[in-house]
Design a protein around this motif. Structure first.
Motif, mmCIF file in Angstrom:
data_model
loop_
_atom_site.group_PDB
_atom_site.id
_atom_site.type_symbol
_atom_site.label_atom_id
_atom_site.label_comp_id
_atom_site.label_asym_id
_atom_site.label_seq_id
_atom_site.Cartn_x
_atom_site.Cartn_y
_atom_site.Cartn_z
ATOM 1 N N ASP A 1 0.836 -1.212 0.000
ATOM 2 C CA ASP A 1 0.000 0.000 0.000
ATOM 3 C C ASP A 1 0.868 1.259 0.000
ATOM 4 O OD1 ASP A 1 -2.216 -1.597 0.028
ATOM 5 O OD2 ASP A 1 -2.522 -1.460 2.213
ATOM 6 N N PHE A 2 1.959 1.267 0.740
ATOM 7 C CA PHE A 2 2.844 2.431 0.786
ATOM 8 C C PHE A 2 3.478 2.682 -0.574
ATOM 9 C CE2 PHE A 2 6.956 4.443 1.480
ATOM 10 C CZ PHE A 2 6.605 5.534 2.262
ATOM 11 N N VAL A 3 3.923 1.623 -1.237
ATOM 12 C CA VAL A 3 4.552 1.787 -2.554
ATOM 13 C C VAL A 3 3.538 2.276 -3.577
ATOM 14 C CG1 VAL A 3 5.687 0.549 -4.438
ATOM 15 C CG2 VAL A 3 6.370 0.129 -2.078
ATOM 16 N N LEU A 4 2.337 1.707 -3.550
ATOM 17 C CA LEU A 4 1.313 2.117 -4.518
ATOM 18 C C LEU A 4 0.891 3.564 -4.293
ATOM 19 C CD1 LEU A 4 -0.925 -1.078 -4.677
ATOM 20 C CD2 LEU A 4 0.751 -0.309 -6.354
ATOM 21 N N ASP A 5 0.819 3.946 -3.026
ATOM 22 C CA ASP A 5 0.421 5.331 -2.754
ATOM 23 C C ASP A 5 1.513 6.322 -3.128
ATOM 24 O OD1 ASP A 5 -1.952 4.383 -1.790
ATOM 25 O OD2 ASP A 5 -1.364 4.483 0.333
ATOM 26 N N ARG A 6 2.754 5.957 -3.153
ATOM 27 C CA ARG A 6 3.857 6.871 -3.449
ATOM 28 C C ARG A 6 4.160 6.969 -4.938
ATOM 29 N NH1 ARG A 6 6.698 10.251 -0.041
ATOM 30 N NH2 ARG A 6 8.614 9.619 -1.100
#
Length: 651
Positions: free
Chosen positions: A443-448
């Motif tokens: 989720d962190f990678v997709l949001d960034r």
């Protein structure tokens, strides 16, 4: 005793061989005993009585002890008495009477052998008893504390004797005075004496104590000297009896040159010399003659044997056996009890004090404190009962918690019981935390990422998940490093906090992985840890049971150690007897040292019987026989050295 029984059995066996060779001679086969008995007016039943008595006086084996004094007296009392004179005009009658005389001599010789065993056993027992009493006095005189304890133990007896002496002196001093004058004066004198004694005790207490200790030490030395003198006398008697009794060499030609057999003159001299030797030694001991010098006794014995030989060994005669039987009766009925009384008197006068004298102080303390002890127990009975109940409950809880439960878990581990397995965390905890970490990173990678690259990144989600499972958080760390350049903006935006929380989750997963490794290690060694948990309870229980067994049981381990110490000291006594003795001209032991060696060897064998069994005990007995039978000190010392290294395991 073993060594004495061996000696008696050896002599008895030789007499049996002699008896059998006389019976097997060809001249007896042609004799009609009933006819010859009628012609000589000698009952044939007497021959049967002689043979039955001989069988009763015989030793069956070495292990069988010698007969008791009463048994020997009863057997020799059955001796039929006089035999008819030898008639040289009738060869058959002469052969029959000679056989009866030979049988009488065999009976007398066997009775002498049994009496010799009784006398030797009595002397040996007394030597061992005297040695114990001497060891007691040695322990008393080794320090002032022991002497002070001895003074305290014997103080009532000393006080009673002094009062008796003072009273006797007072009575004798005032015996001739009138009653009106003597009684007051006598009491005044007694009062003055007591006052002066108490005053001297007050003024010079330390000097009086030293004087009392010196007096007690002198008394102990005198008693030990008396015991030592009697011990040396008995040891000399034992050595003299062993070496001189039946010491004359007898060859195989014990049959006479004529056509009938007779008891060899050397055998007759052996019997008479043994009787004279026992008689002289016991008379000397019963009369209080205590000396270790046996030269005078030997001269007396030689004179008696010479007179006996001239009277009883010249021709076949029934007077010799009759005389021997009479002398044996005198020895067993008069001399041996007299010696026993003299020995008991010496031990009573010079031995250790009576039990009441030695233990009157603790017995008096126990008697006087009985009421106080009972009152204390009655007043504290509730506390005592509570202590007992607490001790019992504590013991039960300890057994259940530290022995029964660990043992039950250990058995469950062996049987792979899931309830008994060791676990540091739940089984699904690691998988849940790892999956949460993977989702957080994805989720962190997709949001960034930019919107144009979203589809491409979605395609690589599996790759990110695989890297996270391997511990690679490179995208999160890069974002974290970038936000650290402007931490305020990153904090407002929330990416810095998310990256920090993801790292905390990663740390949690790493810790759970480490704990999982430890958990796997514990599971692989679960049986070892089960034994480790059971060991303290087992050790404490075993130590407690051993202590209780040693306290109330047979104390076998303690007895074994004590028996080994006693065996070592007994072997030392044997070696010390050999090394400290003054040998004769031919290198042999003197009568005294040889007697002490026999007694010490018997004590050594008695200690060995408590430890050794089977072949080891038989080998030890063979060494004891070699030790006694060797006639030179150097050979005996070699036997002792052999015993030392062969039986070093028990010594």
């Amino acid at each position: 005793m073993y060594t004495i029984n061996n000696r008696v059995y050896y002599l008895d066996t030789h007499l049996d061989k002699l008896r059998q060779r006389i019976k097997d001679n060809s001249y007896l086969a042609s004799l009609d005993f009933h006819e010859q008995a009628c012609q000589t007016n000698y009952p044939v039943e007497n021959i049967a009585t002689l043979e039955r008595t001989i069988n009763s006086l015989s030793m069956i084996s070495k292990s069988r002890p010698t007969l008791r004094k009463e048994q020997v007296l009863n057997f020799i009392a059955e001796y039929p008495g006089d035999l008819p004179a030898v008639d040289h005009t009738s060869p058959d009658q002469n052969r029959f009477i000679t056989y009866a005389i030979d049988t009488s001599w065999i009976l007398a010789a066997k009775a002498v052998v049994q009496t010799l065993g009784i006398v030797l056993n009595t002397l040996s027992d007394d030597v061992l008893a005297l040695d114990d009493e001497m060891l007691y006095w040695d322990s008393v005189s080794e320090s002032h504390w022991c002497l002070g304890l001895y003074m305290l133990q014997t103080s009532p007896v000393v006080l009673w004797n002094r009062v008796g002496v003072a009273f006797s002196t007072w009575c004798n001093a005032n015996y001739r005075n009138t009653l009106a004058v003597s009684v007051p004066c006598g009491w005044m004198q007694l009062y003055e004496s007591a006052y002066q004694y108490i005053l001297s005790q007050r003024i010079y207490p330390w000097r009086r104590l030293q004087s009392s200790l010196s007096t007690a030490k002198s008394e102990v030395r005198e008693k030990r000297k008396s015991l030592s003198l009697m011990k040396d006398t008995n040891a000399s008697s034992i050595g003299l009896l062993i070496r001189r009794c039946f010491s004359r060499e007898v060859d195989d030609g014990f049959l006479s040159a004529n056509d009938y057999g007779s008891f060899n003159e050397n055998w007759q001299i052996n019997v008479l010399e043994s009787v004279a030797l026992m008689k002289v030694l016991l008379e000397d001991a019963a009369d209080g003659g205590v000396t270790s010098n046996r030269e005078e006794s030997t001269m007396v014995i030689d004179r008696e044997v010479s007179s006996m030989r001239m009277r009883y060994c010249s021709d076949p005669s029934s007077e010799g056996p009759k005389f021997v039987i009479q002398q044996l009766s005198y020895i067993l009925e008069e001399l041996l009890p007299g010696y026993a009384r003299a020995s008991a008197t010496t031990i009573s006068n010079s031995g250790r004090p009576h039990y009441l004298v030695r233990y009157w102080l603790p017995v008096s303390f126990a008697l006087f404190s009985t009421s106080t002890s009972l009152e204390l127990l009655r007043s504290r009975r509730h506390e005592l009962l509570s202590w007992v109940a607490d001790f019992g409950s504590t013991t039960i809880e300890f057994w259940n918690n530290w022995v029964v439960d660990p043992l039950r878990r250990l058995i469950g581990t062996i049987r792979h019981d899931e309830e008994s397995e060791i676990a540091l965390m739940s089984r699904n905890s690691l998988e849940a935390d790892r999956a949460s970490l993977e989702r957080m990173v994805v989720d962190f990678v997709l949001d960034r990422c930019e919107p144009s690259r979203v589809d491409h990144e979605v395609v690589n989600t599996n790759t990110i998940t695989a890297k996270v499972r391997e511990g690679d958080l490179t995208p999160v760390l890069k974002a974290y490093e970038k936000d650290l350049r402007s931490p305020f903006v990153g904090t407002i935006r929330g990416d810095l906090v998310r990256a920090l929380l993801i790292q905390i989750q990663k740390t949690k997963v790493d810790v759970e992985i480490a704990i999982g490794g430890i958990d796997a290690l514990l599971k692989s060694q679960e049986l070892v840890f089960g034994f480790i948990g059971l060991t303290p309870g087992i050790l404490v229980s075993y130590a407690s049971l051993r202590w209780l067994y040693s306290l109330f049981g047979s104390r076998k381990g303690l007895r074994m150690g004590k028996q080994q110490d006693e065996l070592r000291h007994a072997l030392r006594n044997v070696h010390r007897t050999l090394t400290s003795s003054a040998p004769t001209a031919d290198g042999a032991l003197t009568f005294r040292d040889y007697g002490l060696l026999i007694c010490n060897a018997e004590a050594l064998l008695s200690k060995a019987r408590m430890i050794l069994r089977g072949t080891d005990l038989r080998s030890f007995q063979e060494d004891i026989n070699d030790l006694i039978e060797r006639d030179r000190i150097d050979r005996q010392l070699r036997v002792v050295e052999r015993m030392g290294w062969v039986f070093s395991r028990w010594i």
